[in-house]
Design a protein around this motif. Structure first.
Motif, PDB file in Angstrom:
ATOM      1  N   ARG A  56      76.776 -34.167 -75.378  1.00 12.49           N
ATOM      2  CA  ARG A  56      77.542 -34.820 -76.447  1.00 12.49           C
ATOM      3  C   ARG A  56      77.409 -36.343 -76.437  1.00 12.49           C
ATOM      4  O   ARG A  56      77.581 -36.989 -77.459  1.00 12.49           O
ATOM      5  CB  ARG A  56      79.029 -34.430 -76.348  1.00 12.49           C
ATOM      6  CG  ARG A  56      79.252 -32.950 -76.633  1.00 12.49           C
ATOM      7  CD  ARG A  56      80.715 -32.649 -76.827  1.00 12.49           C
ATOM      8  NE  ARG A  56      80.974 -31.210 -76.849  1.00 12.49           N
ATOM      9  CZ  ARG A  56      82.071 -30.669 -77.375  1.00 12.49           C
ATOM     10  NH1 ARG A  56      83.000 -31.440 -77.909  1.00 12.49           N
ATOM     11  NH2 ARG A  56      82.239 -29.365 -77.357  1.00 12.49           N
ATOM     12  N   PHE A  57      77.128 -36.914 -75.257  1.00 13.61           N
ATOM     13  CA  PHE A  57      77.050 -38.379 -75.172  1.00 13.61           C
ATOM     14  C   PHE A  57      75.639 -38.873 -74.858  1.00 13.61           C
ATOM     15  O   PHE A  57      75.463 -39.994 -74.401  1.00 13.61           O
ATOM     16  CB  PHE A  57      78.056 -38.897 -74.128  1.00 13.61           C
ATOM     17  CG  PHE A  57      79.497 -38.803 -74.581  1.00 13.61           C
ATOM     18  CD1 PHE A  57      80.064 -39.806 -75.367  1.00 13.61           C
ATOM     19  CD2 PHE A  57      80.276 -37.698 -74.252  1.00 13.61           C
ATOM     20  CE1 PHE A  57      81.377 -39.718 -75.805  1.00 13.61           C
ATOM     21  CE2 PHE A  57      81.605 -37.603 -74.687  1.00 13.61           C
ATOM     22  CZ  PHE A  57      82.154 -38.617 -75.473  1.00 13.61           C
ATOM     23  N   LYS A  58      74.635 -38.040 -75.142  1.00 13.48           N
ATOM     24  CA  LYS A  58      73.277 -38.398 -74.711  1.00 13.48           C
ATOM     25  C   LYS A  58      72.709 -39.619 -75.429  1.00 13.48           C
ATOM     26  O   LYS A  58      71.843 -40.302 -74.890  1.00 13.48           O
ATOM     27  CB  LYS A  58      72.328 -37.195 -74.845  1.00 13.48           C
ATOM     28  CG  LYS A  58      72.044 -36.747 -76.270  1.00 13.48           C
ATOM     29  CD  LYS A  58      70.958 -35.671 -76.267  1.00 13.48           C
ATOM     30  CE  LYS A  58      70.573 -35.214 -77.658  1.00 13.48           C
ATOM     31  NZ  LYS A  58      71.673 -34.480 -78.363  1.00 13.48           N
ATOM     32  N   ASN A  59      73.188 -39.928 -76.631  1.00 11.59           N
ATOM     33  CA  ASN A  59      72.650 -41.074 -77.368  1.00 11.59           C
ATOM     34  C   ASN A  59      73.515 -42.324 -77.240  1.00 11.59           C
ATOM     35  O   ASN A  59      73.358 -43.274 -78.005  1.00 11.59           O
ATOM     36  CB  ASN A  59      72.496 -40.709 -78.849  1.00 11.59           C
ATOM     37  CG  ASN A  59      71.494 -39.585 -79.052  1.00 11.59           C
ATOM     38  OD1 ASN A  59      70.483 -39.521 -78.343  1.00 11.59           O
ATOM     39  ND2 ASN A  59      71.778 -38.688 -79.983  1.00 11.59           N
ATOM     40  N   ALA A  83      78.871 -34.366 -64.439  1.00  5.14           N
ATOM     41  CA  ALA A  83      78.325 -35.092 -65.592  1.00  5.14           C
ATOM     42  C   ALA A  83      77.484 -36.275 -65.109  1.00  5.14           C
ATOM     43  O   ALA A  83      76.395 -36.534 -65.633  1.00  5.14           O
ATOM     44  CB  ALA A  83      79.465 -35.574 -66.501  1.00  5.14           C
ATOM     45  N   GLY A  84      77.976 -36.975 -64.085  1.00  5.19           N
ATOM     46  CA  GLY A  84      77.240 -38.125 -63.551  1.00  5.19           C
ATOM     47  C   GLY A  84      75.907 -37.720 -62.949  1.00  5.19           C
ATOM     48  O   GLY A  84      74.894 -38.426 -63.111  1.00  5.19           O
ATOM     49  N   LEU A  85      75.895 -36.588 -62.264  1.00  3.39           N
ATOM     50  CA  LEU A  85      74.654 -36.086 -61.668  1.00  3.39           C
ATOM     51  C   LEU A  85      73.624 -35.799 -62.761  1.00  3.39           C
ATOM     52  O   LEU A  85      72.464 -36.207 -62.681  1.00  3.39           O
ATOM     53  CB  LEU A  85      74.952 -34.801 -60.872  1.00  3.39           C
ATOM     54  CG  LEU A  85      73.760 -34.102 -60.224  1.00  3.39           C
ATOM     55  CD1 LEU A  85      73.160 -34.943 -59.115  1.00  3.39           C
ATOM     56  CD2 LEU A  85      74.194 -32.745 -59.665  1.00  3.39           C
ATOM     57  N   ILE A  86      74.075 -35.120 -63.810  1.00 12.29           N
ATOM     58  CA  ILE A  86      73.167 -34.735 -64.892  1.00 12.29           C
ATOM     59  C   ILE A  86      72.719 -35.962 -65.704  1.00 12.29           C
ATOM     60  O   ILE A  86      71.563 -36.068 -66.102  1.00 12.29           O
ATOM     61  CB  ILE A  86      73.842 -33.663 -65.774  1.00 12.29           C
ATOM     62  CG1 ILE A  86      73.988 -32.370 -64.954  1.00 12.29           C
ATOM     63  CG2 ILE A  86      73.061 -33.417 -67.056  1.00 12.29           C
ATOM     64  CD1 ILE A  86      75.094 -31.459 -65.404  1.00 12.29           C
ATOM     65  N   MET A  87      73.629 -36.914 -65.895  1.00 13.49           N
ATOM     66  CA  MET A  87      73.278 -38.115 -66.669  1.00 13.49           C
ATOM     67  C   MET A  87      72.581 -39.169 -65.810  1.00 13.49           C
ATOM     68  O   MET A  87      72.060 -40.155 -66.342  1.00 13.49           O
ATOM     69  CB  MET A  87      74.552 -38.697 -67.322  1.00 13.49           C
ATOM     70  CG  MET A  87      75.194 -37.734 -68.322  1.00 13.49           C
ATOM     71  SD  MET A  87      76.865 -38.237 -68.863  1.00 13.49           S
ATOM     72  CE  MET A  87      76.471 -39.277 -70.252  1.00 13.49           C
ATOM     73  N   GLY A  88      72.604 -38.987 -64.500  1.00 10.23           N
ATOM     74  CA  GLY A  88      71.942 -39.927 -63.602  1.00 10.23           C
ATOM     75  C   GLY A  88      72.649 -41.265 -63.490  1.00 10.23           C
ATOM     76  O   GLY A  88      72.011 -42.316 -63.372  1.00 10.23           O
ATOM     77  N   ILE A  89      73.974 -41.227 -63.527  1.00 11.32           N
ATOM     78  CA  ILE A  89      74.772 -42.467 -63.470  1.00 11.32           C
ATOM     79  C   ILE A  89      75.921 -42.299 -62.468  1.00 11.32           C
ATOM     80  O   ILE A  89      76.334 -41.180 -62.175  1.00 11.32           O
ATOM     81  CB  ILE A  89      75.343 -42.834 -64.866  1.00 11.32           C
ATOM     82  CG1 ILE A  89      76.126 -41.650 -65.466  1.00 11.32           C
ATOM     83  CG2 ILE A  89      74.225 -43.266 -65.813  1.00 11.32           C
ATOM     84  CD1 ILE A  89      76.798 -41.968 -66.779  1.00 11.32           C
TER      85      ILE A  89
END
Ligand code: G4P
Ligand code: NA
Ligand code: NA
Length: 194
Positions: A45-48, A68-74
């Motif tokens: 949902r927040f990829k962009n 979520a942080g693991l998947i988003m790399g943050i």
């Protein structure tokens, strides 16, 4: 989010017309597979939105946030509800009112980890009156960070938090919205898929 709706229907216990107990997968025992799916959904949902960091609050916001942080790399930063022995300088703090307990608590984050360079995704497990989210938005504001939105695992749509945040122009993405807990049953709002 279908998988979450099913889990709530199967394992959630309606304690009253206002309170849903989800201790078997979110608030006490944690289901890592479900947390991973939740992390993936927030990420989608927040990829962009060019998020640089996730901001949450201890304790139950941490598990979905870390996934979520693991998947988003943050990185993930959690606001503390109690003073820490080692974390004393450069604190950014906000007051959070509790309607149910009739108390005011101070939450804080080190200014080392949230700065004006950050674009934040705020995540929490529940959205009820919205006071915790408002406290996190206040901390982001004091740090000069921008906020892309608020991601919530379970929103109680019959309580005022969601309306309060959205009326202030905050983007709120809730993975499950419960419109009623009457008659011992959780009734979900059907959302258009984003
Ligand atoms: P409120 O008046 O805005 O609801 O806030 P309050 O401080 O009273 O909420 C107390 C805690 O209860 C918060 O977690 C909040 O996330 C949680 N909560 C609110 N409604 C529900 C609900 O229907 N079911 C469940 N399971 N939790 C709810 P917290 O105390 O900060 O705990 P934690 O994050 O350490 O788990
Ligand atoms: Na909680
Ligand atoms: Na919480």
């Amino acid at each position: 989010m279908k998988q979450l709706h099913e889990k709530i229907s199967l394992e959630g216990r309606v304690l009253s017309e206002e309170v849903l107990k989800v201790d078997s997968f979110l608030n006490h025992q944690i289901d890592p597979g479900l947390m991973q799916a939740i992390g993936e959904e927030f990420s989608r949902r927040f990829k962009n939105d060019r998020i640089t960091k996730i901001l949450t609050i201890e304790s139950s916001g941490i598990a979905p946030s870390v996934m979520a942080g693991l998947i988003m790399g943050i990185p993930v930063v959690f606001a503390r509800k109690r003073a820490s022995l080692t974390l004393t300088e450069g604190l950014i703090s906000a007051e959070v009112k509790s309607f149910t307990k009739q108390t005011v608590n101070t939450i804080s984050v080190s200014g080392d980890y949230i700065t004006a360079d950050d674009r934040l995704l705020i995540i929490d497990d529940f959205l009820a009156n919205g006071q915790a989210a408002l406290g996190l938005l206040d901390i982001a504001d004091q740090a000069g960070a921008s906020v892309a939105g608020v991601g919530i695992v379970i929103e109680k749509g019959f309580q005022p938090g969601g309306r309060l945040l959205r009326s202030q122009g905050v983007r709120v993405e809730s993975l499950a919205i419960i419109d009623s807990l009457a008659d011992g049953k959780a009734v979900f709002r059907e959302e258009a898929e984003t």
